[in-house]
Design a protein around this motif. Structure first.
Motif, PDB file in Angstrom:
ATOM      1  N   LYS A  81       0.834  -1.199   0.000  1.00 21.41           N
ATOM      2  CA  LYS A  81       0.000   0.000   0.000  1.00 21.41           C
ATOM      3  C   LYS A  81       0.871   1.253   0.000  1.00 21.41           C
ATOM      4  O   LYS A  81       0.549   2.243  -0.653  1.00 21.41           O
ATOM      5  CB  LYS A  81      -0.916  -0.012   1.226  1.00 21.41           C
ATOM      6  CG  LYS A  81      -2.339   0.358   0.897  1.00 21.41           C
ATOM      7  CD  LYS A  81      -3.232   0.108   2.067  1.00 21.41           C
ATOM      8  CE  LYS A  81      -4.670   0.393   1.688  1.00 21.41           C
ATOM      9  NZ  LYS A  81      -5.579   0.175   2.800  1.00 21.41           N
ATOM     10  N   GLU A  82       1.951   1.198   0.730  1.00 22.05           N
ATOM     11  CA  GLU A  82       2.865   2.353   0.775  1.00 22.05           C
ATOM     12  C   GLU A  82       3.476   2.587  -0.613  1.00 22.05           C
ATOM     13  O   GLU A  82       3.576   3.727  -1.060  1.00 22.05           O
ATOM     14  CB  GLU A  82       3.962   2.125   1.816  1.00 22.05           C
ATOM     15  CG  GLU A  82       4.839   3.369   1.983  1.00 22.05           C
ATOM     16  CD  GLU A  82       5.888   3.229   3.072  1.00 22.05           C
ATOM     17  OE1 GLU A  82       5.809   2.288   3.864  1.00 22.05           O
ATOM     18  OE2 GLU A  82       6.788   4.092   3.108  1.00 22.05           O
ATOM     19  N   LYS A 133       2.130   1.798  -3.434  1.00 24.19           N
ATOM     20  CA  LYS A 133       1.064   2.335  -4.292  1.00 24.19           C
ATOM     21  C   LYS A 133       0.878   3.825  -4.032  1.00 24.19           C
ATOM     22  O   LYS A 133       0.709   4.617  -4.964  1.00 24.19           O
ATOM     23  CB  LYS A 133      -0.259   1.605  -3.989  1.00 24.19           C
ATOM     24  CG  LYS A 133      -0.561   0.465  -4.923  1.00 24.19           C
ATOM     25  CD  LYS A 133      -1.968   0.002  -4.660  1.00 24.19           C
ATOM     26  CE  LYS A 133      -2.304  -1.225  -5.482  1.00 24.19           C
ATOM     27  NZ  LYS A 133      -3.605  -1.769  -5.141  1.00 24.19           N
ATOM     28  N   LEU A 134       0.911   4.184  -2.760  1.00 21.99           N
ATOM     29  CA  LEU A 134       0.737   5.599  -2.393  1.00 21.99           C
ATOM     30  C   LEU A 134       1.881   6.438  -2.984  1.00 21.99           C
ATOM     31  O   LEU A 134       1.641   7.497  -3.571  1.00 21.99           O
ATOM     32  CB  LEU A 134       0.693   5.747  -0.866  1.00 21.99           C
ATOM     33  CG  LEU A 134       0.571   7.170  -0.332  1.00 21.99           C
ATOM     34  CD1 LEU A 134      -0.742   7.821  -0.764  1.00 21.99           C
ATOM     35  CD2 LEU A 134       0.681   7.211   1.186  1.00 21.99           C
ATOM     36  N   ILE A 135       3.084   5.937  -2.854  1.00 26.25           N
ATOM     37  CA  ILE A 135       4.251   6.661  -3.381  1.00 26.25           C
ATOM     38  C   ILE A 135       4.137   6.813  -4.898  1.00 26.25           C
ATOM     39  O   ILE A 135       4.405   7.883  -5.449  1.00 26.25           O
ATOM     40  CB  ILE A 135       5.557   5.940  -2.966  1.00 26.25           C
ATOM     41  CG1 ILE A 135       5.793   6.183  -1.464  1.00 26.25           C
ATOM     42  CG2 ILE A 135       6.745   6.416  -3.781  1.00 26.25           C
ATOM     43  CD1 ILE A 135       6.936   5.408  -0.872  1.00 26.25           C
ATOM     44  N   LEU A 176       1.394   6.879  -6.567  1.00 28.64           N
ATOM     45  CA  LEU A 176       0.277   7.800  -6.814  1.00 28.64           C
ATOM     46  C   LEU A 176       0.726   9.265  -6.708  1.00 28.64           C
ATOM     47  O   LEU A 176       0.266  10.140  -7.437  1.00 28.64           O
ATOM     48  CB  LEU A 176      -0.808   7.518  -5.770  1.00 28.64           C
ATOM     49  CG  LEU A 176      -2.211   8.002  -6.020  1.00 28.64           C
ATOM     50  CD1 LEU A 176      -2.764   7.374  -7.279  1.00 28.64           C
ATOM     51  CD2 LEU A 176      -3.101   7.627  -4.833  1.00 28.64           C
ATOM     52  N   LEU A 177       1.647   9.521  -5.783  1.00 26.63           N
ATOM     53  CA  LEU A 177       2.098  10.901  -5.545  1.00 26.63           C
ATOM     54  C   LEU A 177       3.171  11.353  -6.547  1.00 26.63           C
ATOM     55  O   LEU A 177       3.546  12.517  -6.567  1.00 26.63           O
ATOM     56  CB  LEU A 177       2.661  11.031  -4.124  1.00 26.63           C
ATOM     57  CG  LEU A 177       1.712  10.714  -2.962  1.00 26.63           C
ATOM     58  CD1 LEU A 177       2.438  10.862  -1.633  1.00 26.63           C
ATOM     59  CD2 LEU A 177       0.490  11.612  -2.973  1.00 26.63           C
ATOM     60  N   ALA A 178       3.649  10.426  -7.352  1.00 26.72           N
ATOM     61  CA  ALA A 178       4.715  10.772  -8.309  1.00 26.72           C
ATOM     62  C   ALA A 178       4.218  11.816  -9.310  1.00 26.72           C
ATOM     63  O   ALA A 178       3.028  11.907  -9.590  1.00 26.72           O
ATOM     64  CB  ALA A 178       5.171   9.527  -9.038  1.00 26.72           C
TER      65      ALA A 178
END
Lengths: 97, 191
Positions: free
Chosen positions: A5-6, A8-10, A12-14
């Motif tokens: 999940k982390e 995926k979050l990273i 997503l923020l790219a």
């Protein structure tokens, strides 16, 4: 949050941009470094503006507080002005008012 | 990063500094721009900050002591410039010249266009919507959490973030824990 999940979050923020964007940006930086004229951005002057404001407020000559005597004399002069007006009023005939 | 070794301070001060500087830009511009964009939520400001960061690095290379990597040094410069930008924005708002909330200059639609033109229509819409939501979620974070989250999102380690922001590593971890929880709540549908 698990590792997946982390990740995926990273992801997503790219920030993604197309290749031409990066090439244009690189050219602009190199041109600026080569000394071609570029306008200074106003926000870059923020620290200087803050310093100038600070200097202005600290270096400004302080006006001393009026002494009690001068307060009395000011009040007295204002009182005289008022009396002057009253004199004028008294000098004008009543029927002309 | 393999290229980082090529464009160390020695090569920038070497026989072909211009070429080394171009390599340095190529290597780090994505990172610096991404950090600036996420910290300011303004595409124009991010471009300015990226340019000014590299200019400052070029100018002050002699002050680089090599205590941190060039990457964290550049990010520290960029983060400081982003803070200056925020101070300027607050000052403008204070004197009544600022824009309202949510009126930042978003990226131009063509900036999202993928390199393969065949993908254009759907990708453009999805990417633009996602960009807005991500930026809004980041904007909800308090400043320190935002800085940590933005650097973490560029895959920096906790040690690198601590060096770039001048924070203790424990503080970075605590900020990231909180930021992650909030971002997950805001962007849960995409995770």
């Amino acid at each position: 949050m698990n590792e997946d999940k982390e990740k995926k979050l990273i992801s997503l923020l790219a920030v993604r941009r197309h290749e031409a964007f990066w090439q244009r940006q690189e050219k602009e930086i190199l041109a600026a470094a080569a000394g071609r004229p570029s306008h200074r951005k106003a926000w870059l002057l923020a620290p200087a503006a803050a310093l100038a404001a600070l200097l202005f407020f600290t270096a400004r000559p302080q006006t001393p507080a009026p002494s009690p005597e001068s307060l009395v004399s000011t009040a007295f002069l204002e009182h005289l002005d008022l009396l002057d007006d009253m004199d004028v009023l008294e000098a004008v005939p009543e029927n002309e008012l | 990063m393999e290229n980082e070794k090529k464009t160390g301070p020695e090569s920038l001060a070497g026989s072909d500094p211009e070429n080394a500087f171009a390599l340095l830009i190529e290597e780090h511009q994505r990172l610096v721009f991404a950090v600036a964009l996420r910290l300011t939520a303004s595409a124009d400001a991010a471009e300015d900050i990226t340019q000014e960061t590299f200019m400052a690095a070029w100018k002050h290379l002699k002050d680089f002591r090599g205590e941190s990597s060039l990457k964290t040094w550049l990010l520290r410069i960029a983060a400081n410039k982003a803070r200056s930008w925020w101070r300027w924005k607050k000052l403008r708002n204070w004197v009544g010249l600022g824009r309202g909330e949510g009126e930042e200059d978003a990226a131009a639609p063509e900036d999202f266009l993928p390199d393969r033109p065949g993908d254009r229509p759907e990708q453009l819409a999805i990417q633009a919507d996602l960009e807005r939501r991500v930026q809004a979620a980041i904007a909800l974070l308090p400043p320190r959490q935002r800085e940590v989250a933005v650097l973490r999102s560029q895959e920096l380690t906790m040690t690198e973030i601590a060096a770039a922001l001048g924070m203790a590593e424990g503080t970075v971890k605590a900020h990231w824990f909180e930021a992650r929880r909030k971002l997950e709540a805001s962007l849960g549908e995409y995770l």
